[in-house]
Design a protein around this motif. Sequence first.
Motif, PDB file in Angstrom:
ATOM      1  N   SER A 717       0.862  -1.195   0.000  1.00  0.00           N
ATOM      2  CA  SER A 717       0.000   0.000   0.000  1.00  0.00           C
ATOM      3  C   SER A 717       0.890   1.235   0.000  1.00  0.00           C
ATOM      4  O   SER A 717       0.837   2.053   0.910  1.00  0.00           O
ATOM      5  CB  SER A 717      -0.925   0.000   1.215  1.00  0.00           C
ATOM      6  N   GLN A 856      -3.973   2.931  -2.030  1.00  0.00           N
ATOM      7  CA  GLN A 856      -5.017   3.119  -1.019  1.00  0.00           C
ATOM      8  C   GLN A 856      -5.698   4.443  -1.327  1.00  0.00           C
ATOM      9  O   GLN A 856      -5.044   5.442  -1.632  1.00  0.00           O
ATOM     10  CB  GLN A 856      -4.440   3.101   0.386  1.00  0.00           C
ATOM     11  N   SER A 858      -8.029   7.569  -0.252  1.00  0.00           N
ATOM     12  CA  SER A 858      -8.516   8.341   0.887  1.00  0.00           C
ATOM     13  C   SER A 858      -8.958   9.715   0.415  1.00  0.00           C
ATOM     14  O   SER A 858      -8.509  10.206  -0.626  1.00  0.00           O
ATOM     15  CB  SER A 858      -7.425   8.491   1.955  1.00  0.00           C
ATOM     16  N   GLU A 876     -10.745  10.063   5.342  1.00  0.00           N
ATOM     17  CA  GLU A 876     -11.673   8.942   5.291  1.00  0.00           C
ATOM     18  C   GLU A 876     -11.317   8.071   4.100  1.00  0.00           C
ATOM     19  O   GLU A 876     -10.682   8.529   3.145  1.00  0.00           O
ATOM     20  CB  GLU A 876     -13.122   9.437   5.196  1.00  0.00           C
ATOM     21  N   LYS A 877     -11.731   6.833   4.137  1.00  0.00           N
ATOM     22  CA  LYS A 877     -11.425   5.908   3.058  1.00  0.00           C
ATOM     23  C   LYS A 877     -12.376   6.131   1.883  1.00  0.00           C
ATOM     24  O   LYS A 877     -13.581   6.346   2.066  1.00  0.00           O
ATOM     25  CB  LYS A 877     -11.549   4.460   3.540  1.00  0.00           C
TER      26      LYS A 877
END
Length: 900
Positions: A717, A856, A858, A876-877
């Motif tokens: 990641s 990843q 976000s 936040e994702k």
Amino acid sequence: MSFTTDQQTLNDLNIFGRSGEDSIAGVFQRTATRNGAALLEEMFRHPLSDASSINRRSAIFQHFSSTGTSFPFQRELFDIAERYLSITDERTRLSGEQQNLGERLTSLIAEDNEYKTLYRGITALIEIFQNLHSFLKEVGTASPYQSEKAAIQTLLAAEGLPALLKEQRKSKLPYARVVTYDNYLRFRHREGIRRLLQHIYQLDVYISVGQVAVERKFVFPLALPAGEHRVSMQGIYHPQVKQAIPNTLDITADNHVLFLTGANMAGKSTFMKTLGITLFLAHMGFPVPASRMEFSVLDGIYSTINLPDDLGMGASHFYAEVQRIKKIAGELGQGRRLFVIFDELFRGTNVKDAYEATIALTAAFAGRRDSILVLSTHIIEAGEVLAQQCPNIDFIYLPTRMKGSTPVYSYKLEKGITADRHGMVIINNEGVLDILRNGTPKTSGDKDGFAAGPAIGFTADKQTLDDLNLTGKYKPGSVYSLFNQVQTGGAERLLDAMFRQPLSDPQEINRRSSVFLYLQGKALDFPFTRQQLGLVEEYLNAGSGGNKLVTTTGILRRRIMEAVVKDESYGPIRQGVQTTMDFLHGCRQWLGQFDEKEISPIHGQLSTAQRILADPRLADLAADQGAVGRGAVSLSWQMVARYHHLFGHTLYKEISHLCEILYELDLGIAVSKVARQKGFTYAQALPKRDAIFRAVDLRHPALDKGVGNAITMGPESNVLFLTGANMAGKSTLMKAFGTAIYLAHMGFPVAAAEMVFSVKDGLCSSINVPDNLSLGYSHFYAEVQRVKQVAAEVSSGKALVVIFDELFKGTNVKDAYDATLAVTATFSGYNNCWFVISTHITEVGETLKEEPNNLQFSYLPTIMEGARPKYTYRLEKGISTDRHGMMIIGNEGILDIIRR
């Protein structure tokens, strides 16, 4: 009303340039005198807005360019004259009574240095004024310089001055006339003399600018009254571009908005800078790079070309643009007639908001027929809508012709809107993706600061240091200045060295951190001031001169000379000895609070310091220093001699080493104090092979109320794909991440609750990348070159931290989408590196989600409270679709201000 501009515009147009760079002002800097150069700069800082004043100045320049006049004075005479006139003390006034003392006294006076200075000043002014008088005879009565000539002649006719014009230059002036002339020049007619010199400095500027016009084939524009609303420029070109292609443009109230399109590198930015520079020079009355020009005067010029974000003000790229536009709108609201340049308007937001904002702002500006707007954009769809709404917009473009896969640029304006899009062609021609896929041959390095081949230490280039505002003692808000709380110059030098040379060995990083942490627990105050240790260092560097006998003899001789003839060489030595005695005594007292038996990270330094202070040769120091301090005895010359030899010769290395230890402690105390006050922590450094990063409550160290976030990276990641609306905090988060990485590699405290990281080889960022006219780089091409540079470093095998803020914002949305997708996907394969990439093109993220990779996703969310966005600054994702650009513009009231 005065002509206005601001520093942003001066920087955009390179009017004064940066250190070491050529500037527009530098093109005209041919003056022979220092004051002429200062006057030239003053003209650049204050252009004119009155047509008659502009034309009058222009006519004078043109006159001297046509006559080929050279500056008729020796430049060194003015330095002598200025030095003479700067002596204003009445006590230096020469007296005629001295004449009666006879020729012998006159002869003695002639040898006096003060008299020589006055005499040289008087003779320099005589020569200057005689040359000026001769020059004026050659100026014809029809010359536009005639009014200034008359003013000069009036000043030269003042009481006492005509006599100077009759003096024989090479003959010796008798003392009586020197007295008379000095009284006239320095006291009686000082202001008149100053005005005469100012006329000559103006003449210096007139002649030098006229010479530039001839050499460069510049022309003199004609200024028209403001009410005509017309600018006609034929054959204009940029004065700093070699073999520049000229263009012709006519602007009236019926086409006062120029909507400029063109592919990347087609020349849009250079053309807009050309317009700005030409109009700026024209309002100064200066010659311009053109074949012909007429213009109605305006009240100011403002540009937005290389506009950075502003962390200190909490301004994102987009919000910085909005605030910039609001400032210009405010100037329009005050009734000013402006020339405004917007290069790639709203490139700091998503394409939908940029499209709507470009239409709204351009349409509002179209209603201000007394001003001129030049707007470049890649959003050609906005142009098609505006063509239907606003008849007074002139649509122009710079074309591109394809020769195979290579774009060729004519740099010649054409009418219409272009659909040329060659961003991916440029990226492929530069081989960016090939470098990432196949690696790149080793080179000898590059001028921007990256080292070629294997990494040595942790590196960051100037672009990165500037993006993150890391270094710089005097740069507002720099991270360096945050930690620069040291008390001594030596500690400041250490701090500067640490900022310039971060570490890459985890053991060394952790060792340095442990020193700071230990001192933080002690909560110490450093006992010495910068002045105290500075005096000790200065004294030690002077040395004692030799063996004990030589030193003692020398001290005795200086002491006698001080008493007999007031010699001043003994005093500084005595003061140095006394200061060093106080310093050593203070060291003993302060270091005594440390437990010698305690095993600490600074145990070695403390032991060395105690060993130096315990040297038997310093055994009498405490008693002597105490007696002197109590006033029981004075510091005799014998004591001075003994300690001078001891400090400056016998124990010189030891005491110097003690100073270095104190500098280290000063730095450690200062850094640890910042960590304690700010709530910073110390990152744990791990070997490179672990390839992990973990931070809790990470925030930017310069923000007292910064919101913390958790960030984790690893081999699986290693790419953080960051989205969010304008002002949501993306740039600040990225800068916080980069700053933490840099500080952690220094062993310094970081703005986080916890941080663990594997060491890397370097840090690269691309946040505020400007165009580069000298290299022919547009915004987009500068971005491409930056990505190419980083790609070469990454593909060479280095473990790097890379930050890309709004990749490829200098091109159209299709090319930006394709390029961001390709570059992000390819970079992600280098799992020994960490990447943080932000973008407004959320569609790229949706596509990347479908492919197996190391990304990843976000975002920083926005919460709407009525018509106002609120930002949590909490990661936040996922991928954000928040878009509030037009809402921000509406809330700032910009369109209403322009219309009003």
